[in-house]
Design a protein around this motif. Structure first.
Motif, PDB file in Angstrom:
ATOM      1  N   PRO A 198       0.860  -1.125  -0.008  1.00 37.02           N
ATOM      2  CA  PRO A 198       0.091  -0.066   0.039  1.00 37.02           C
ATOM      3  C   PRO A 198       0.967   1.299   0.168  1.00 37.02           C
ATOM      4  CG  PRO A 198      -0.768  -1.537   1.781  1.00 37.02           C
ATOM      5  CD  PRO A 198       0.584  -2.158   1.223  1.00 37.02           C
ATOM      6  N   PRO A 199       0.304   2.159  -0.779  1.00 33.62           N
ATOM      7  CA  PRO A 199       1.285   3.416  -0.763  1.00 33.62           C
ATOM      8  C   PRO A 199       1.099   4.293   0.591  1.00 33.62           C
ATOM      9  CG  PRO A 199      -0.835   3.970  -2.031  1.00 33.62           C
ATOM     10  CD  PRO A 199      -0.687   2.424  -1.399  1.00 33.62           C
ATOM     11  N   GLN A 200       2.246   5.040   0.783  1.00 33.30           N
ATOM     12  CA  GLN A 200       2.274   5.640   1.899  1.00 33.30           C
ATOM     13  C   GLN A 200       1.364   7.094   1.948  1.00 33.30           C
ATOM     14  OE1 GLN A 200       4.291   5.288   5.038  1.00 33.30           O
ATOM     15  NE2 GLN A 200       4.522   3.076   3.861  1.00 33.30           N
ATOM     16  N   PRO A 201       0.800   7.340   3.005  1.00 30.76           N
ATOM     17  CA  PRO A 201      -0.232   8.462   3.067  1.00 30.76           C
ATOM     18  C   PRO A 201       0.207   9.527   2.370  1.00 30.76           C
ATOM     19  CG  PRO A 201      -0.438   7.275   5.150  1.00 30.76           C
ATOM     20  CD  PRO A 201       0.776   6.671   4.282  1.00 30.76           C
ATOM     21  N   ASP A 202      -0.529  10.450   1.427  1.00 28.91           N
ATOM     22  CA  ASP A 202      -0.213  11.666   1.075  1.00 28.91           C
ATOM     23  C   ASP A 202      -0.462  12.697   1.851  1.00 28.91           C
ATOM     24  OD1 ASP A 202      -0.021  14.065  -0.576  1.00 28.91           O
ATOM     25  OD2 ASP A 202      -0.597  13.048  -2.518  1.00 28.91           O
ATOM     26  N   ALA A 203       0.590  13.401   2.494  1.00 21.50           N
ATOM     27  CA  ALA A 203       0.386  14.469   3.270  1.00 21.50           C
ATOM     28  C   ALA A 203      -0.349  15.626   2.840  1.00 21.50           C
ATOM     29  CB  ALA A 203       1.611  14.757   4.124  1.00 21.50           C
ATOM     30  N   THR A 204      -0.013  15.936   1.525  1.00 20.74           N
ATOM     31  CA  THR A 204      -0.665  17.094   0.943  1.00 20.74           C
ATOM     32  C   THR A 204      -2.250  16.815   0.693  1.00 20.74           C
ATOM     33  OG1 THR A 204       1.339  17.531  -0.112  1.00 20.74           O
ATOM     34  CG2 THR A 204      -0.491  18.686  -0.870  1.00 20.74           C
TER      35      THR A 204
END
Length: 399
Positions: A198-204
């Motif tokens: 799973p991708p890392q959460p996109d902070a933006t």
């Protein structure tokens, strides 16, 4: 080499659970060395050429027909699709015709199968009459409902073999008098080649949605009444009282969107975020922001009999899953092991269950691992596709 012509309601490039299951089946069959193609009926929603190659799969289209009142239109749809299938039999020379619900596809394929002496497989993903009730376009027990139910039985009797996506549909057909040995279950699955880490959460993206430092409950899918999103919104005041950082992220759209947005204009409106529809390629970015995927489907024939695809995708993404305690979910989720079940149409129980789940983060890693292992073990399409092989081979040998 086995040659299979799949008869479909719609396909890629349209995006839906239906088209993603179709893609998974056809790609997995190609990987087995089978020669496959698909033909869609007049309900395919996107304009395009009469032939398209999409993601390495050949798709043929049926020409549009004039708008006519029901049931004349449906009869003409069957005729138009049957004519197109017949044309393609001369091109593709299939060994098998494999029609997928709705029943109109099976009735069209049956005409050609009889004419050309080809075996016919009918795959039922949901009963059309129950899907109409779930979508708000039909009423259980009406004349139209009973008529379509009769057509389903006719299609099942005409087909040489029947495939269903879950045990609920199988048991219902057996209760109607269909022989158990005529039915094969090919359950909903996931193409794990598409689901890596799973991708890392996109902070933006998280900040743009106002989810910084939030405990995020999420729903990703279509906004139909039977999905029970209204019950999830109704649970939010009690959930926020118990977990002040809780927020609800709703990704998607559909017929109920306006009503849901109006309902969300409540004292906890700042805790409910509508992201709208997002491109399919971006969906993983939203999964990555969600702590718990919630599936609050209401209890009705459609949801009791049919298993959804979304919880499996969530488990493949190693997400925590919470869902209503109905037949379609119980085939996928073992309560307390691969996910959590709550009472359907019960906002108080939804709130209490989600609050308890958010408070037990120490249990999450084991639940994530169990969910992913279940998908890998029982719901990977590379294994699921093997269920078709003995069905096809028996029919080809019999021919």
């Amino acid at each position: 080499m086995t040659r299979v012509l799949h008869i479909l309601d719609h396909s890629l490039p349209a995006h839906s659970g239906y088209t993603f299951r179709t893609r998974a089946i056809l790609k997995a069959q190609q990987a087995r060395g089978w020669d496959v193609a698909g033909v869609t009926g007049v309900r395919h929603p996107l304009p395009g050429p009469p032939y398209e190659r999409i993601d390495g799969i050949d798709f043929y289209r049926t020409p549009a027909i004039p708008k006519l009142p029901s049931p004349i239109r449906e009869w003409r749809e069957i005729g138009a699709l049957a004519a197109r299938i017949d044309e393609l039999c001369a091109i593709e020379r299939p060994d098998i015709l494999h029609a997928h619900s709705p029943v109109l596809d099976a009735l069209a394929a049956a005409r050609v199968a009889k004419k050309r002496g080809l075996p016919l497989v009918y795959e039922i993903r949901a009963f059309w009459e129950d899907a109409a009730v779930g979508n708000g376009t039909g009423r259980e027990g009406s004349i139209k409902y009973r008529l379509i139910r009769g057509l389903e039985r006719r299609a099942v009797d005409t087909a040489d073999a029947v495939v269903v996506i879950c045990n609920g549909l199988r048991d219902d057909l057996i209760a109607r008098g269909v022989a158990a040995d005529k039915i094969t279950v090919s359950p909903n699955g996931v193409d794990l080649a598409l689901f890596g880490a799973p991708p890392q959460p996109d902070a933006t993206l998280r900040s743009a949605l106002g989810l910084d430092d939030a405990e995020v409950i999420g729903f990703i899918g279509s906004f139909y009444d039977y999905e029970g999103i209204d019950d999830l919104i109704a649970a939010m005041p009690a959930l926020v009282a118990a977990r002040p950082k809780a927020k609800l992220l709703l990704v998607g759209g559909g017929p109920c969107e306006a009503a849901l947005r109006a309902q969300a204009a409540s004292p906890v409106r700042d805790h409910i975020v509508f992201a709208g529809r997002v491109p399919h390629d971006d969906v993983e970015r939203y999964y990555a922001l969600i702590d718990v995927l919630a599936y609050p489907r209401k209890k009705m024939r459609l949801t009791e009999l049919v298993t959804p695809l979304k919880p499996l995708e969530a488990m493949a993404q190693r997400r925590i899953v919470a869902a209503s305690d109905i037949g379609g979910h119980r085939e996928l989720i073992k309560d307390g092991v691969t996910g959590t079940l709550f009472k359907p149409s019960n906002p108080a129980d939804i709130a209490a269950t989600l609050a308890d789940l958010l408070a037990r983060r120490g249990d999450w890693e084991a639940m994530r691992a169990a969910g992913r292992a279940f998908v890998e073990r029982e719901r990977d399409w590379s294994a699921n596709v093997l269920r078709y092989e003995p069905v096809y081979q028996k029919l080809i040998d019999g021919r």
